[in-house]
Design a protein around this motif. Sequence first.
Motif, PDB file in Angstrom:
ATOM      1  N   LEU A 226     -22.638   9.465 -22.457  1.00  0.00           N
ATOM      2  CA  LEU A 226     -21.739  10.125 -22.471  1.00  0.00           C
ATOM      3  C   LEU A 226     -21.404  10.265 -23.892  1.00  0.00           C
ATOM      4  CD1 LEU A 226     -20.227  10.088 -18.780  1.00  0.00           C
ATOM      5  CD2 LEU A 226     -21.880  11.571 -19.902  1.00  0.00           C
ATOM      6  N   ARG A 227     -20.341  11.474 -24.101  1.00  0.00           N
ATOM      7  CA  ARG A 227     -19.345  11.611 -25.147  1.00  0.00           C
ATOM      8  C   ARG A 227     -18.166  11.115 -24.825  1.00  0.00           C
ATOM      9  NH1 ARG A 227     -21.969  13.019 -29.727  1.00  0.00           N
ATOM     10  NH2 ARG A 227     -19.028  12.965 -30.581  1.00  0.00           N
ATOM     11  N   LEU A 228     -17.750  10.055 -24.878  1.00  0.00           N
ATOM     12  CA  LEU A 228     -15.914   9.948 -24.194  1.00  0.00           C
ATOM     13  C   LEU A 228     -15.055  10.039 -25.575  1.00  0.00           C
ATOM     14  CD1 LEU A 228     -16.647   6.606 -22.210  1.00  0.00           C
ATOM     15  CD2 LEU A 228     -16.732   9.421 -21.571  1.00  0.00           C
ATOM     16  N   LEU A 229     -13.722  10.966 -25.390  1.00  0.00           N
ATOM     17  CA  LEU A 229     -12.346  10.549 -26.335  1.00  0.00           C
ATOM     18  C   LEU A 229     -11.903  10.403 -25.560  1.00  0.00           C
ATOM     19  CD1 LEU A 229     -11.285  11.819 -28.350  1.00  0.00           C
ATOM     20  CD2 LEU A 229     -11.186  13.233 -27.292  1.00  0.00           C
ATOM     21  N   MET A 230     -11.134   9.332 -25.856  1.00  0.00           N
ATOM     22  CA  MET A 230     -10.063   8.639 -25.661  1.00  0.00           C
ATOM     23  C   MET A 230      -8.624   9.162 -26.429  1.00  0.00           C
ATOM     24  SD  MET A 230      -7.874   5.049 -25.475  1.00  0.00           S
ATOM     25  CE  MET A 230      -8.065   4.295 -26.877  1.00  0.00           C
ATOM     26  N   CYS A 231      -7.652   9.559 -26.251  1.00  0.00           N
ATOM     27  CA  CYS A 231      -6.372  11.046 -26.675  1.00  0.00           C
ATOM     28  C   CYS A 231      -5.298   9.685 -26.392  1.00  0.00           C
ATOM     29  CB  CYS A 231      -6.646  11.958 -26.494  1.00  0.00           C
ATOM     30  SG  CYS A 231      -5.118  13.158 -26.943  1.00  0.00           S
ATOM     31  N   VAL A 232      -4.000   8.956 -27.848  1.00  0.00           N
ATOM     32  CA  VAL A 232      -3.447   8.327 -27.617  1.00  0.00           C
ATOM     33  C   VAL A 232      -2.322   9.197 -27.948  1.00  0.00           C
ATOM     34  CG1 VAL A 232      -2.070   6.566 -27.492  1.00  0.00           C
ATOM     35  CG2 VAL A 232      -4.788   6.545 -27.705  1.00  0.00           C
TER      36      VAL A 232
ATOM     37  N   LYS B 153       0.905   9.763 -16.326  1.00  0.00           N
ATOM     38  CA  LYS B 153       0.905   8.283 -17.688  1.00  0.00           C
ATOM     39  C   LYS B 153      -0.329   8.212 -18.536  1.00  0.00           C
ATOM     40  CE  LYS B 153       4.998   5.894 -15.424  1.00  0.00           C
ATOM     41  NZ  LYS B 153       4.635   6.771 -14.973  1.00  0.00           N
ATOM     42  N   ALA B 154      -1.246   8.836 -17.390  1.00  0.00           N
ATOM     43  CA  ALA B 154      -2.787   8.492 -18.190  1.00  0.00           C
ATOM     44  C   ALA B 154      -3.655   9.377 -17.365  1.00  0.00           C
ATOM     45  CB  ALA B 154      -3.674   7.487 -18.028  1.00  0.00           C
ATOM     46  N   LEU B 155      -4.382  10.890 -17.790  1.00  0.00           N
ATOM     47  CA  LEU B 155      -5.271  11.305 -17.135  1.00  0.00           C
ATOM     48  C   LEU B 155      -6.221  11.463 -17.424  1.00  0.00           C
ATOM     49  CD1 LEU B 155      -2.365  12.857 -15.930  1.00  0.00           C
ATOM     50  CD2 LEU B 155      -3.628  14.291 -15.018  1.00  0.00           C
ATOM     51  N   LEU B 156      -8.048  11.286 -16.254  1.00  0.00           N
ATOM     52  CA  LEU B 156      -9.276  11.853 -17.271  1.00  0.00           C
ATOM     53  C   LEU B 156      -9.667  12.682 -16.208  1.00  0.00           C
ATOM     54  CD1 LEU B 156     -11.343   9.745 -18.350  1.00  0.00           C
ATOM     55  CD2 LEU B 156     -12.370   9.286 -16.086  1.00  0.00           C
ATOM     56  N   VAL B 157     -10.602  13.757 -17.835  1.00  0.00           N
ATOM     57  CA  VAL B 157     -10.284  14.989 -17.473  1.00  0.00           C
ATOM     58  C   VAL B 157     -11.696  15.243 -18.381  1.00  0.00           C
ATOM     59  CG1 VAL B 157      -9.052  17.476 -18.026  1.00  0.00           C
ATOM     60  CG2 VAL B 157      -7.763  15.455 -17.745  1.00  0.00           C
ATOM     61  N   ARG B 158     -12.525  16.151 -16.991  1.00  0.00           N
ATOM     62  CA  ARG B 158     -13.783  16.633 -18.079  1.00  0.00           C
ATOM     63  C   ARG B 158     -13.608  18.091 -19.086  1.00  0.00           C
ATOM     64  NH1 ARG B 158     -17.491  18.661 -12.492  1.00  0.00           N
ATOM     65  NH2 ARG B 158     -18.637  18.490 -14.479  1.00  0.00           N
ATOM     66  N   ARG B 159     -14.446  17.734 -19.864  1.00  0.00           N
ATOM     67  CA  ARG B 159     -14.427  19.105 -20.701  1.00  0.00           C
ATOM     68  C   ARG B 159     -14.543  20.100 -20.149  1.00  0.00           C
ATOM     69  NH1 ARG B 159     -13.013  22.096 -23.616  1.00  0.00           N
ATOM     70  NH2 ARG B 159     -13.977  22.152 -25.859  1.00  0.00           N
ATOM     71  N   SER B 160     -14.804  20.928 -18.900  1.00  0.00           N
ATOM     72  CA  SER B 160     -14.379  22.175 -18.900  1.00  0.00           C
ATOM     73  C   SER B 160     -12.881  22.014 -18.152  1.00  0.00           C
ATOM     74  CB  SER B 160     -15.261  22.436 -17.457  1.00  0.00           C
ATOM     75  OG  SER B 160     -15.329  21.478 -17.020  1.00  0.00           O
ATOM     76  N   ALA B 161     -12.291  21.648 -18.273  1.00  0.00           N
ATOM     77  CA  ALA B 161     -11.078  20.987 -17.652  1.00  0.00           C
ATOM     78  C   ALA B 161     -10.152  21.570 -18.310  1.00  0.00           C
ATOM     79  CB  ALA B 161     -10.598  20.582 -16.356  1.00  0.00           C
ATOM     80  N   ALA B 162     -10.500  20.612 -20.021  1.00  0.00           N
ATOM     81  CA  ALA B 162      -9.612  20.114 -21.481  1.00  0.00           C
ATOM     82  C   ALA B 162      -8.840  21.511 -21.749  1.00  0.00           C
ATOM     83  CB  ALA B 162     -10.582  19.888 -22.298  1.00  0.00           C
TER      84      ALA B 162
ATOM     85  N   TYR C 114     -17.559  16.317 -26.230  1.00  0.00           N
ATOM     86  CA  TYR C 114     -17.356  15.579 -25.617  1.00  0.00           C
ATOM     87  C   TYR C 114     -17.715  15.902 -23.635  1.00  0.00           C
ATOM     88  CZ  TYR C 114     -15.108  13.429 -29.086  1.00  0.00           C
ATOM     89  OH  TYR C 114     -15.186  13.159 -30.488  1.00  0.00           O
ATOM     90  N   ASP C 115     -18.060  15.544 -23.051  1.00  0.00           N
ATOM     91  CA  ASP C 115     -18.090  14.767 -21.805  1.00  0.00           C
ATOM     92  C   ASP C 115     -16.859  14.420 -20.635  1.00  0.00           C
ATOM     93  OD1 ASP C 115     -20.986  15.727 -21.015  1.00  0.00           O
ATOM     94  OD2 ASP C 115     -21.096  13.555 -22.584  1.00  0.00           O
ATOM     95  N   GLU C 116     -16.516  13.733 -21.104  1.00  0.00           N
ATOM     96  CA  GLU C 116     -14.509  13.263 -20.557  1.00  0.00           C
ATOM     97  C   GLU C 116     -14.057  12.816 -21.437  1.00  0.00           C
ATOM     98  OE1 GLU C 116     -15.398  10.745 -17.169  1.00  0.00           O
ATOM     99  OE2 GLU C 116     -17.522  10.955 -16.872  1.00  0.00           O
ATOM    100  N   ILE C 117     -12.330  13.507 -21.330  1.00  0.00           N
ATOM    101  CA  ILE C 117     -11.350  13.181 -22.179  1.00  0.00           C
ATOM    102  C   ILE C 117      -9.804  12.165 -20.950  1.00  0.00           C
ATOM    103  CG2 ILE C 117      -9.610  13.492 -23.678  1.00  0.00           C
ATOM    104  CD1 ILE C 117     -12.387  16.529 -22.731  1.00  0.00           C
ATOM    105  N   LEU C 118      -9.899  11.014 -21.939  1.00  0.00           N
ATOM    106  CA  LEU C 118      -8.496   9.745 -21.510  1.00  0.00           C
ATOM    107  C   LEU C 118      -7.746  10.632 -21.897  1.00  0.00           C
ATOM    108  CD1 LEU C 118      -7.857   8.466 -19.427  1.00  0.00           C
ATOM    109  CD2 LEU C 118      -8.593   6.683 -20.931  1.00  0.00           C
ATOM    110  N   ARG C 119      -7.028  11.173 -21.586  1.00  0.00           N
ATOM    111  CA  ARG C 119      -5.327  11.226 -22.454  1.00  0.00           C
ATOM    112  C   ARG C 119      -4.498   9.971 -22.125  1.00  0.00           C
ATOM    113  NH1 ARG C 119       0.327  12.542 -21.029  1.00  0.00           N
ATOM    114  NH2 ARG C 119       0.858  11.636 -22.141  1.00  0.00           N
ATOM    115  N   VAL C 120      -4.021   9.154 -22.252  1.00  0.00           N
ATOM    116  CA  VAL C 120      -2.957   8.679 -22.030  1.00  0.00           C
ATOM    117  C   VAL C 120      -2.060   7.924 -22.981  1.00  0.00           C
ATOM    118  CG1 VAL C 120      -4.362   6.333 -23.727  1.00  0.00           C
ATOM    119  CG2 VAL C 120      -2.895   5.858 -21.555  1.00  0.00           C
ATOM    120  N   ARG C 121      -0.362   8.106 -22.369  1.00  0.00           N
ATOM    121  CA  ARG C 121       1.204   7.997 -23.031  1.00  0.00           C
ATOM    122  C   ARG C 121       0.185   7.066 -24.262  1.00  0.00           C
ATOM    123  NH1 ARG C 121       5.422   8.560 -19.308  1.00  0.00           N
ATOM    124  NH2 ARG C 121       5.576   6.699 -19.717  1.00  0.00           N
TER     125      ARG C 121
END
Length: 341
Positions: free
Chosen positions: A54-60, A234-243, A192-199
């Motif tokens: 998978l291609r993953l992105l962490m967005c802080v 505080k953190a959400l993991l999101v599918r690319r289709s829902a980003a 990307y496949d999934e994106i973790l957005r975290v504060r």
Amino acid sequence: RKYQTHTSVPSMAGVGMMLAAMALWPRTVGARFERMGVDDTLEVESPKNEHGKLRLLMCVTGQLRRLELKSKLENFVKVQNERGHHVDVIAVMDTTDAPKSVNFGEDSDVEPAFEAPKQVVAKLSPLVNTIRFVNYSQPENPEVPKWYGHEVNSKQYVTSDERVQMHVRQFATMERCYHEMLDLEFDHGKKYDEILRVRDDGYLMQPVKLLHEMNPVPDVAANDCDSWGGVNDKALLVRRSAAKTYFTSFLKALYLDRNLLSSGTRYKNPETLTYGVINQANLTLVADFENLAVATLRSHMFEGVDECLELCDKYKSCWESKNANWNALPPKCPHQEGRSC
């Protein structure tokens, strides 16, 4: 090579023009700067073999001086690297001197974890494929949407309008991260496949379980504690289709179109807004500590305590029910009389 952009809370009439113009921004690859100005971008690439699943992105997103990085590296970046996944990081950070918090006054003794963007890049670059640090100046005095301001309560150190402005800054920073993600996807020719957005102050208490490991695969994953009437943000993991829905709906809902939020809810904080956006878009949500265990980390905010987790008493039974390795985690923050969680 350096590029500059100007970003603020949209004037709402020009949202479409702004988004179209973003597609024309010049790209930065492998850029390093001795000095960074507002909206400068520092990017370092360390290409690795593409054997991952998978291609993953962490967005802080948030403020540099209160950034917690250790748990994010240990429980997301390193874990997913070991599993062979491709991991990139985008950090959209305000680098000004004074961290802001709705729960602590400006005179709080906050010792910064990081003083400069290059320190963050140095920690991340050996572990990820691409790290992009955006020096983002949060909107100083954004307009308060009246309908939302009437629903938000004040706290000990901030008025209701000041709280709303902090929420608007948070949503503006999230939206900036989304457009930086599009930019990286354009550069790499892959989504990307999934994106973790975290504060910035979000502490990952154990390894994150990817959405694609769940059955059925949901659109969004969150923690179930500290939901405050909605969804723990505080953190959400999101599918690319829902980003696009998750990252870009908040400002539109606040300023342009309340129909982006489901009806029948009092929208009084980011948690309820997050619920409203997810519910109205018919996204599937799994809220479970076992998948995404996150809490707020407080550093040097209590006398004699270097760092502690803000585990609010309102959700005491929820936290105590979790099968976590509590001895290996920072302690619970001490109660301070007169301070709301």
